[in-house]
Design a protein around this motif. Structure first.
Motif, PDB file in Angstrom:
ATOM      1  N   GLU A 191     -20.759 -17.354 -22.800  1.00  0.00           N
ATOM      2  CA  GLU A 191     -21.597 -18.550 -22.770  1.00  0.00           C
ATOM      3  C   GLU A 191     -20.719 -19.783 -22.925  1.00  0.00           C
ATOM      4  O   GLU A 191     -20.652 -20.399 -23.973  1.00  0.00           O
ATOM      5  N   LYS A 204     -26.478  -9.213 -21.504  1.00  0.00           N
ATOM      6  CA  LYS A 204     -26.567 -10.573 -22.045  1.00  0.00           C
ATOM      7  C   LYS A 204     -25.502 -10.812 -23.090  1.00  0.00           C
ATOM      8  O   LYS A 204     -24.938 -11.875 -23.192  1.00  0.00           O
ATOM      9  N   GLU A 205     -25.242  -9.785 -23.887  1.00  0.00           N
ATOM     10  CA  GLU A 205     -24.237  -9.904 -24.936  1.00  0.00           C
ATOM     11  C   GLU A 205     -22.837 -10.030 -24.354  1.00  0.00           C
ATOM     12  O   GLU A 205     -21.986 -10.712 -24.898  1.00  0.00           O
ATOM     13  N   ASP A 206     -22.578  -9.366 -23.241  1.00  0.00           N
ATOM     14  CA  ASP A 206     -21.260  -9.385 -22.611  1.00  0.00           C
ATOM     15  C   ASP A 206     -20.996 -10.645 -21.832  1.00  0.00           C
ATOM     16  O   ASP A 206     -19.836 -10.983 -21.574  1.00  0.00           O
ATOM     17  N   MET A 211     -29.969  -6.101 -22.716  1.00  0.00           N
ATOM     18  CA  MET A 211     -29.459  -6.755 -23.926  1.00  0.00           C
ATOM     19  C   MET A 211     -27.936  -6.674 -23.972  1.00  0.00           C
ATOM     20  O   MET A 211     -27.272  -7.637 -24.362  1.00  0.00           O
ATOM     21  N   ARG A 212     -27.393  -5.561 -23.562  1.00  0.00           N
ATOM     22  CA  ARG A 212     -25.942  -5.387 -23.557  1.00  0.00           C
ATOM     23  C   ARG A 212     -25.286  -6.316 -22.537  1.00  0.00           C
ATOM     24  O   ARG A 212     -24.234  -6.912 -22.807  1.00  0.00           O
TER      25      ARG A 212
END
Length: 88
Positions: A87, A82-84, A79-80
């Motif tokens: 996009e 993906k957040e970093d 999750m971390r």
């Protein structure tokens, strides 16, 4: 969770057994029984006995907890990551 309940049930059973033995011996030796001391002695005896006798169950429980913590840590890292990721 099964390992937790097995280990806990065995610990409670050891305490009850130790309590009965300590109470019985104390009752045979003395006229009066100090329940607080019986509980303390039974707790100590069951603690030592469980440390010596329940190693396999304790290790099984520790492996289960470690596996679960590893999976949670992996999910957190995913999750971390993906957040970093930007996009754009």
């Amino acid at each position: 969770m099964k390992e937790f309940w097995i280990y806990t049930a065995l610990r409670v059973g050891m305490f009850v057994g130790a309590f009965c033995i300590v109470f019985g011996v104390w009752f045979l030796v003395a006229d009066s029984v100090n329940m607080l001391l019986v509980v303390v002695v039974a707790f100590l005896v069951s603690g030592v006995a469980s440390y010596l006798l329940l190693e396999r169950q304790r290790n099984a429980f520790a492996v289960k907890v470690e596996d679960r913590a590893g999976r949670i840590s992996e999910r957190y890292e995913e999750m971390r990551a993906k957040e970093d990721d930007p996009e754009d």
